[in-house]
Design a protein around this motif. Structure first.
Motif, PDB file in Angstrom:
ATOM      1  N   ALA A 390       0.826  -1.203   0.000  1.00  0.00           N
ATOM      2  CA  ALA A 390       0.000   0.000   0.000  1.00  0.00           C
ATOM      3  C   ALA A 390       0.865   1.260   0.000  1.00  0.00           C
ATOM      4  O   ALA A 390       0.544   2.247  -0.677  1.00  0.00           O
ATOM      5  CB  ALA A 390      -0.925  -0.004   1.211  1.00  0.00           C
ATOM      6  N   LEU A 391       1.963   1.247   0.751  1.00  0.00           N
ATOM      7  CA  LEU A 391       2.840   2.417   0.810  1.00  0.00           C
ATOM      8  C   LEU A 391       3.512   2.661  -0.535  1.00  0.00           C
ATOM      9  O   LEU A 391       3.558   3.799  -1.019  1.00  0.00           O
ATOM     10  CB  LEU A 391       3.883   2.227   1.909  1.00  0.00           C
ATOM     11  N   ALA A 392       4.041   1.618  -1.136  1.00  0.00           N
ATOM     12  CA  ALA A 392       4.686   1.772  -2.441  1.00  0.00           C
ATOM     13  C   ALA A 392       3.682   2.240  -3.492  1.00  0.00           C
ATOM     14  O   ALA A 392       3.997   3.088  -4.336  1.00  0.00           O
ATOM     15  CB  ALA A 392       5.316   0.449  -2.865  1.00  0.00           C
ATOM     16  N   ALA A 393       2.463   1.716  -3.441  1.00  0.00           N
ATOM     17  CA  ALA A 393       1.441   2.111  -4.402  1.00  0.00           C
ATOM     18  C   ALA A 393       1.023   3.560  -4.213  1.00  0.00           C
ATOM     19  O   ALA A 393       0.769   4.282  -5.193  1.00  0.00           O
ATOM     20  CB  ALA A 393       0.234   1.183  -4.275  1.00  0.00           C
ATOM     21  N   ALA A 394       0.962   4.024  -2.945  1.00  0.00           N
ATOM     22  CA  ALA A 394       0.577   5.404  -2.674  1.00  0.00           C
ATOM     23  C   ALA A 394       1.604   6.381  -3.228  1.00  0.00           C
ATOM     24  O   ALA A 394       1.244   7.406  -3.831  1.00  0.00           O
ATOM     25  CB  ALA A 394       0.403   5.609  -1.167  1.00  0.00           C
ATOM     26  N   VAL A 395       2.882   6.078  -3.038  1.00  0.00           N
ATOM     27  CA  VAL A 395       3.930   6.958  -3.573  1.00  0.00           C
ATOM     28  C   VAL A 395       3.855   6.988  -5.092  1.00  0.00           C
ATOM     29  O   VAL A 395       3.900   8.065  -5.715  1.00  0.00           O
ATOM     30  CB  VAL A 395       5.321   6.492  -3.100  1.00  0.00           C
ATOM     31  N   LYS A 396       3.731   5.838  -5.701  1.00  0.00           N
ATOM     32  CA  LYS A 396       3.676   5.779  -7.160  1.00  0.00           C
ATOM     33  C   LYS A 396       2.478   6.549  -7.694  1.00  0.00           C
ATOM     34  O   LYS A 396       2.589   7.316  -8.675  1.00  0.00           O
ATOM     35  CB  LYS A 396       3.618   4.330  -7.618  1.00  0.00           C
ATOM     36  N   LYS A 397       1.323   6.377  -7.075  1.00  0.00           N
ATOM     37  CA  LYS A 397       0.102   7.053  -7.520  1.00  0.00           C
ATOM     38  C   LYS A 397       0.248   8.568  -7.450  1.00  0.00           C
ATOM     39  O   LYS A 397      -0.062   9.295  -8.411  1.00  0.00           O
ATOM     40  CB  LYS A 397      -1.066   6.593  -6.660  1.00  0.00           C
ATOM     41  N   GLU A 398       0.718   9.079  -6.312  1.00  0.00           N
ATOM     42  CA  GLU A 398       0.836  10.524  -6.161  1.00  0.00           C
ATOM     43  C   GLU A 398       1.911  11.111  -7.063  1.00  0.00           C
ATOM     44  O   GLU A 398       1.773  12.233  -7.545  1.00  0.00           O
ATOM     45  CB  GLU A 398       1.103  10.866  -4.692  1.00  0.00           C
ATOM     46  N   PHE A 399       2.986  10.360  -7.270  1.00  0.00           N
ATOM     47  CA  PHE A 399       4.012  10.834  -8.193  1.00  0.00           C
ATOM     48  C   PHE A 399       3.440  10.981  -9.597  1.00  0.00           C
ATOM     49  O   PHE A 399       3.695  11.972 -10.295  1.00  0.00           O
ATOM     50  CB  PHE A 399       5.203   9.870  -8.196  1.00  0.00           C
ATOM     51  N   GLU A 400       2.692   9.998 -10.019  1.00  0.00           N
ATOM     52  CA  GLU A 400       2.137  10.037 -11.377  1.00  0.00           C
ATOM     53  C   GLU A 400       1.109  11.151 -11.531  1.00  0.00           C
ATOM     54  O   GLU A 400       1.017  11.773 -12.588  1.00  0.00           O
ATOM     55  CB  GLU A 400       1.506   8.682 -11.708  1.00  0.00           C
ATOM     56  N   GLU A 401       0.341  11.417 -10.470  1.00  0.00           N
ATOM     57  CA  GLU A 401      -0.723  12.401 -10.574  1.00  0.00           C
ATOM     58  C   GLU A 401      -0.251  13.835 -10.346  1.00  0.00           C
ATOM     59  O   GLU A 401      -0.829  14.771 -10.903  1.00  0.00           O
ATOM     60  CB  GLU A 401      -1.828  12.068  -9.562  1.00  0.00           C
ATOM     61  N   GLN A 402       0.789  14.033  -9.522  1.00  0.00           N
ATOM     62  CA  GLN A 402       1.147  15.383  -9.114  1.00  0.00           C
ATOM     63  C   GLN A 402       2.436  15.916  -9.729  1.00  0.00           C
ATOM     64  O   GLN A 402       2.828  17.043  -9.421  1.00  0.00           O
ATOM     65  CB  GLN A 402       1.259  15.440  -7.583  1.00  0.00           C
ATOM     66  N   LEU A 403       3.082  15.145 -10.547  1.00  0.00           N
ATOM     67  CA  LEU A 403       4.322  15.617 -11.169  1.00  0.00           C
ATOM     68  C   LEU A 403       4.110  15.714 -12.676  1.00  0.00           C
ATOM     69  O   LEU A 403       4.345  14.759 -13.413  1.00  0.00           O
ATOM     70  CB  LEU A 403       5.480  14.676 -10.834  1.00  0.00           C
ATOM     71  N   PRO A 404       3.677  16.868 -13.136  1.00  0.00           N
ATOM     72  CA  PRO A 404       3.349  16.995 -14.561  1.00  0.00           C
ATOM     73  C   PRO A 404       4.548  16.870 -15.488  1.00  0.00           C
ATOM     74  O   PRO A 404       4.434  16.336 -16.591  1.00  0.00           O
ATOM     75  CB  PRO A 404       2.714  18.382 -14.646  1.00  0.00           C
ATOM     76  N   ASP A 405       5.706  17.370 -15.067  1.00  0.00           N
ATOM     77  CA  ASP A 405       6.906  17.297 -15.904  1.00  0.00           C
ATOM     78  C   ASP A 405       7.647  16.011 -15.553  1.00  0.00           C
ATOM     79  O   ASP A 405       8.402  15.953 -14.582  1.00  0.00           O
ATOM     80  CB  ASP A 405       7.782  18.526 -15.659  1.00  0.00           C
ATOM     81  N   LYS A 406       7.435  14.959 -16.330  1.00  0.00           N
ATOM     82  CA  LYS A 406       7.991  13.648 -15.993  1.00  0.00           C
ATOM     83  C   LYS A 406       9.515  13.640 -16.038  1.00  0.00           C
ATOM     84  O   LYS A 406      10.159  12.913 -15.292  1.00  0.00           O
ATOM     85  CB  LYS A 406       7.439  12.595 -16.953  1.00  0.00           C
ATOM     86  N   ALA A 407      10.104  14.457 -16.923  1.00  0.00           N
ATOM     87  CA  ALA A 407      11.561  14.500 -17.000  1.00  0.00           C
ATOM     88  C   ALA A 407      12.141  15.089 -15.713  1.00  0.00           C
ATOM     89  O   ALA A 407      13.078  14.551 -15.124  1.00  0.00           O
ATOM     90  CB  ALA A 407      12.004  15.303 -18.209  1.00  0.00           C
ATOM     91  N   LYS A 408      11.561  16.215 -15.265  1.00  0.00           N
ATOM     92  CA  LYS A 408      12.037  16.835 -14.036  1.00  0.00           C
ATOM     93  C   LYS A 408      11.704  15.987 -12.815  1.00  0.00           C
ATOM     94  O   LYS A 408      12.426  15.992 -11.812  1.00  0.00           O
ATOM     95  CB  LYS A 408      11.417  18.227 -13.872  1.00  0.00           C
ATOM     96  N   ALA A 409      10.595  15.251 -12.891  1.00  0.00           N
ATOM     97  CA  ALA A 409      10.146  14.481 -11.738  1.00  0.00           C
ATOM     98  C   ALA A 409      11.145  13.413 -11.322  1.00  0.00           C
ATOM     99  O   ALA A 409      11.087  12.916 -10.195  1.00  0.00           O
ATOM    100  CB  ALA A 409       8.802  13.832 -12.040  1.00  0.00           C
ATOM    101  N   LYS A 410      12.054  13.049 -12.211  1.00  0.00           N
ATOM    102  CA  LYS A 410      13.045  12.033 -11.873  1.00  0.00           C
ATOM    103  C   LYS A 410      13.964  12.492 -10.737  1.00  0.00           C
ATOM    104  O   LYS A 410      14.624  11.678 -10.093  1.00  0.00           O
ATOM    105  CB  LYS A 410      13.875  11.668 -13.095  1.00  0.00           C
ATOM    106  N   ALA A 411      14.004  13.798 -10.497  1.00  0.00           N
ATOM    107  CA  ALA A 411      14.852  14.311  -9.425  1.00  0.00           C
ATOM    108  C   ALA A 411      14.169  14.255  -8.071  1.00  0.00           C
ATOM    109  O   ALA A 411      14.814  14.438  -7.039  1.00  0.00           O
ATOM    110  CB  ALA A 411      15.271  15.747  -9.727  1.00  0.00           C
ATOM    111  N   VAL A 412      12.859  14.005  -8.052  1.00  0.00           N
ATOM    112  CA  VAL A 412      12.112  13.991  -6.794  1.00  0.00           C
ATOM    113  C   VAL A 412      12.189  12.598  -6.168  1.00  0.00           C
ATOM    114  O   VAL A 412      11.983  11.588  -6.838  1.00  0.00           O
ATOM    115  CB  VAL A 412      10.642  14.385  -7.020  1.00  0.00           C
ATOM    116  N   ARG A 413      12.451  12.563  -4.863  1.00  0.00           N
ATOM    117  CA  ARG A 413      12.581  11.293  -4.157  1.00  0.00           C
ATOM    118  C   ARG A 413      11.738  11.338  -2.893  1.00  0.00           C
ATOM    119  O   ARG A 413      11.528  12.406  -2.302  1.00  0.00           O
ATOM    120  CB  ARG A 413      14.047  11.018  -3.827  1.00  0.00           C
ATOM    121  N   ALA A 414      11.271  10.170  -2.496  1.00  0.00           N
ATOM    122  CA  ALA A 414      10.410  10.072  -1.320  1.00  0.00           C
ATOM    123  C   ALA A 414      11.004   9.107  -0.306  1.00  0.00           C
ATOM    124  O   ALA A 414      11.731   8.172  -0.657  1.00  0.00           O
ATOM    125  CB  ALA A 414       9.004   9.607  -1.718  1.00  0.00           C
TER     126      ALA A 414
END
Length: 806
Positions: A390-414
């Motif tokens: 559930a924790l891994a799925a929650a991070v993945k879901k929010e990353f996909e929904e809240q990071l519009p720039d997928k290239a830049k999003a690679k720098a974000v870590r949780a």
């Protein structure tokens, strides 16, 4: 001449002459020497004294006279000893002591010779075919992952840099090239330590360590130490020093699942062992003492410092032994190492969880690292598969929904950790998207500030220490403070200055501590922390569960707004102390450990009082207000359960946090951003392609998504708060805390002057600086209508001790 009488009147009859050979004895004369049973012979008791007297009178009894004198002396000594007190008689004489010592020497020599003959050099042990270590989820049946396949590449001595050979000698056995393979004093000391239960002790020579690694086991027993001693003597006689050195370096464990110097050289530097220079070789030699703790790629700040100290010790020894000049030594710097690499077979989330469990075992000294990595262990963790998924799925879901720039999003870590407050069990953790792709475990990283989530410890420090404001008003949730942005903090120790800005530079005027927590007002809690005492704030955080050596947790003004950088699991554990009514249980991650079917003992997890229940429950009550429509943690309202928590957003938007809890579960979620190439910290907003990432938005959304699944099926529980609580929104406080002069109480005046800010954190001097906290649009509180009396609280002293990483 006088005629001598004959017969009985003669005093000295002449003895008869013995018969000549071949002649018959005269009648009445004995045919041989006198018999002792002959009444007429000198051997008969009736005639002994007469015979002795005759011998002495004739001068032929000198030997018998000496015997008599010795006999008389012995009788005299015995008589004198019997005359002494009993306590003196029990002390042995020097003759007795000497005889006993000689007897012991004879026995020891005989035992040594016997053991040397009996103990034979065995065949090499089974390390070359070591088993995997198998990890299981909390149910003990579902496999989490496997490790332990021996990563070793044996190389001959001519392919091992002479630098690393010398470094090993300097680190482990500086008499290696001159000794006979054993260290008698070290062996006796280690054996005695094992026998008396004092733990493992060092002191073995390189030869002994090689024998232990190659021929024996890692068992810490007297019998193994005895075998090691005698086998080492024989190995030293049958193998050259180069052969022993090669065997030792090929069998030693260096961390990062690397057995042998060649595998270690590749793991840490990406080069062959033959190419190691002196600084690199010295660091690998330093790792031999504590491979996990000294790995600078994963170690805590104290572990890194210890690794550097050991590295210096090795180099200094090489200077002493004449292998490095002092000038060259002075020019050397600590070598750069590669980041930790991945281990085959532990991809996805498994690698992060295995890493956490392994750290728990090694950091708590439960299993020797070399023995553990030799394989054959079954490890049952505390991780619940449902929660972890559930924790891994929650991070993945929010990353996909809240990071519009997928290239830049690679720098974000949780990073995240989820703890059962009643037991301390770590139920789930998030260290990255895939261990096979990103080996660094973000759940254990300690280089990002926690920001305003630290304000809970500011309040706890003020409450439990009966601190007062600058006006002498007791600190309670209803106490009023000046919420003006960039207000200068009053009452700091000499040489310190701090005036942090509020988010968006909003001025709140005079507000209560409860309201200031809801809105995360920096200027208020910077002043409240100073009033509570900066040392007391630090002690409160440590009492809650943050390690004492947490980076950035020095007693300077910036500590009040979260300059410290604990990891997500530690933050979850600290908030679990509040949730558990002030009872601290350090998070733990291994609940069962067996080797070849034999269970090994694990530490007990007893609760210790960190705060009085009134203090912990009062802080929890204040944190409940954060989860409200106009509080910074409003996103967590979607859980539809009672929730308490705190948001945190740091200076420059380098990190964003949400730490929240229900009565059943505590979870901390942190977001960071770094340059994928240089790993330098960058703004979360820039990395995400949006203006700003707040603790109450992205992290709180991950938290809520996860908690809704983790708590699914569990009953809704209310917080059982037994403290007498006040409420600034319902009562009129008796006085405010807006005074600009005076010395703070609660111990703040005892903080030593510190003007240097923590590295990378909010400054302790100068203009507005420090972790900032975005909030929902500010609203001015309604005027209070009645008076609430401050609550009386008992004092509880907290101890300045840290907790081991899970």
């Amino acid at each position: 001449m006088t005629t001598e009488p004959e017969g009985p009147q003669g005093s000295d009859p002449q003895p008869a002459e013995p018969a000549q050979p071949g002649e018959p004895a005269q009648p009445g004369e004995p045919s041989g020497p006198p018999r002792r049973d002959d009444p007429d012979g000198p051997g008969h008791p009736m005639d002994r004294d007469t015979l002795e007297g005759e011998d002495r009178s004739e001068g032929g009894g000198m030997g018998a006279g000496r015997r008599d004198r010795r006999r008389a002396k012995r009788k005299a000594r015995r008589a004198a000893r019997r005359a002494k007190p009993w306590w003196r008689r029990i002390i042995p004489t020097w003759r007795m002591a000497l005889a006993g010592l000689l007897g012991l020497i004879v026995v020891a020599v005989a035992a040594f010779v016997t053991m040397y003959a009996l103990v034979q050099v065995p065949d090499p042990n089974a390390a070359a075919t070591a088993q995997s270590n198998v990890y299981y989820y909390a149910d003990g049946k579902t496999e989490l992952g496997r490790t332990g396949q021996t990563n070793r590449i044996n190389v001959p001595i001519d392919q091992i840099s002479v630098n690393v050979q010398r470094a090993a000698v300097s680190a482990e056995d500086r008499t290696f090239y001159s000794n006979r393979g054993v260290d008698i004093r070290g062996t006796v000391r280690a054996a005695w330590s094992t026998l008396t239960g004092k733990g493992v002790q060092g002191g073995s020579t390189i030869t002994q360590q090689y024998v232990k690694n190659y021929y024996l086991t890692q068992d810490q027993t007297i019998s193994r130490k005895i075998k090691e001693f005698f086998i080492s003597l024989k190995v030293d006689q049958t193998e050259s020093k180069d052969e022993i050195m090669a065997g030792y370096l090929n069998t030693s464990y260096f961390g990062r699942n690397a057995y042998g110097v060649q595998a270690a050289s590749l793991a840490y530097y990406g080069i062959n062992a033959s190419a190691l220079d002196v600084p690199q070789a010295a660091y690998l030699a330093a790792l031999l003492q504590a491979p996990s703790a000294y790995d600078v790629g994963t170690a805590t700040s104290s572990g890194k410092a210890a690794a550097v100290d050991r590295w210096n010790y090795v180099l200094d020894g090489m200077v002493t032994l004449g292998w490095v000049t002092q000038a060259d030594r002075g020019a050397m710097v600590f070598p750069h190492t590669l980041p930790p690499g991945g281990t085959p077979g532990v991809g996805g989330q498994a690698g992060y969880l295995i890493d956490i469990a392994s750290h728990y075992l090694s950091d708590n000294g439960i299993v020797d690292a070399a023995a553990f990595n030799a394989g054959g262990w079954k490890i049952t963790t505390t991780f619940v598969k449902k929660d972890q998924d559930a924790l891994a799925a929650a991070v993945k879901k929010e990353f996909e929904e809240q990071l519009p720039d997928k290239a830049k999003a690679k720098a974000v870590r949780a990073a995240a950790g989820s703890v059962d407050p009643g037991s301390g069990k770590l139920l789930a953790a998030y260290g990255g998207p895939d261990y096979g792709v990103q080996q660094f475990n973000d759940a254990l990283r300690t280089d990002y500030q926690v920001g305003s989530t630290f304000k809970a410890f500011d309040l706890a420090a003020g409450l439990q220490n009966h601190a007062t404001t600058q006006d002498g008003i007791p600190i309670t949730p209803s106490t009023l403070y000046d919420g003006t942005s960039s207000r200068q903090v009053q009452g700091l120790p000499a040489g310190m200055s701090y005036n942090p800005a509020n988010e968006d530079d909003v001025d709140y005027g005079e507000i209560s501590l409860r309201y200031a927590m809801k809105k995360s007002v920096n200027s208020v809690y910077a002043q409240e922390g100073a009033d509570a005492g900066l040392d007391n704030v630090r002690r409160a955080a440590i009492a809650a569960g943050l390690p004492a050596d947490t980076p950035g947790m020095e007693a300077v003004p910036a500590i009040t707004l979260g300059s410290a950088t604990p990891n997500a699991i530690q933050m979850a554990g600290a908030y679990a102390t509040l949730d558990n009514h002030g009872q601290r249980i350090a998070p733990w991650s291994v609940q069962a450990l067996t080797h070849d079917g034999q269970a090994h003992s694990l530490p007990a997890h007893k609760a210790e009082t960190a705060f009085p229940r009134t203090t912990a429950d009062t802080v929890t009550s204040v944190l409940e207000d954060v989860i409200s429509p106009d509080g910074t943690g409003y996103a967590a309202l979607a859980l539809n359960r009672p929730v308490a928590g705190k948001t945190g957003t740091t200076d420059g938007n380098k990190s964003a946090w949400f730490v929240g809890f229900t009565p059943q579960l505590v979870t901390a979620v942190g977001l960071f951003a770094e340059d994928p190439t240089t790993h330098a910290q960058v703004s979360l907003g820039d990395a995400a392609g949006i203006q700003r990432v707040n603790g109450g938005t992205f992290p709180a959304s991950i938290w809520t998504d996860y908690m809704s699944k983790a708590l699914s099926g569990q009953p809704v529980q209310q917080f059982d708060l037994q403290a007498p609580l006040d409420d600034a929104e319902l009562g009129t406080p008796t006085a405010s805390a807006s005074a600009d002069t005076g010395v703070p109480s609660g111990g703040a005046s005892t903080v030593p002057p510190v003007t240097v800010p923590p590295t990378g954190g909010p400054t302790a001097t100068g203009t507005a600086s420090g972790p900032v906290e975005p909030t929902a649009p500010p609203t001015v509180p309604a005027p209070p209508t009645r008076t609430e009396e401050p609550t009386s609280r008992p004092t509880a002293e907290s101890t300045d001790t840290g907790q081991a990483l899970p």
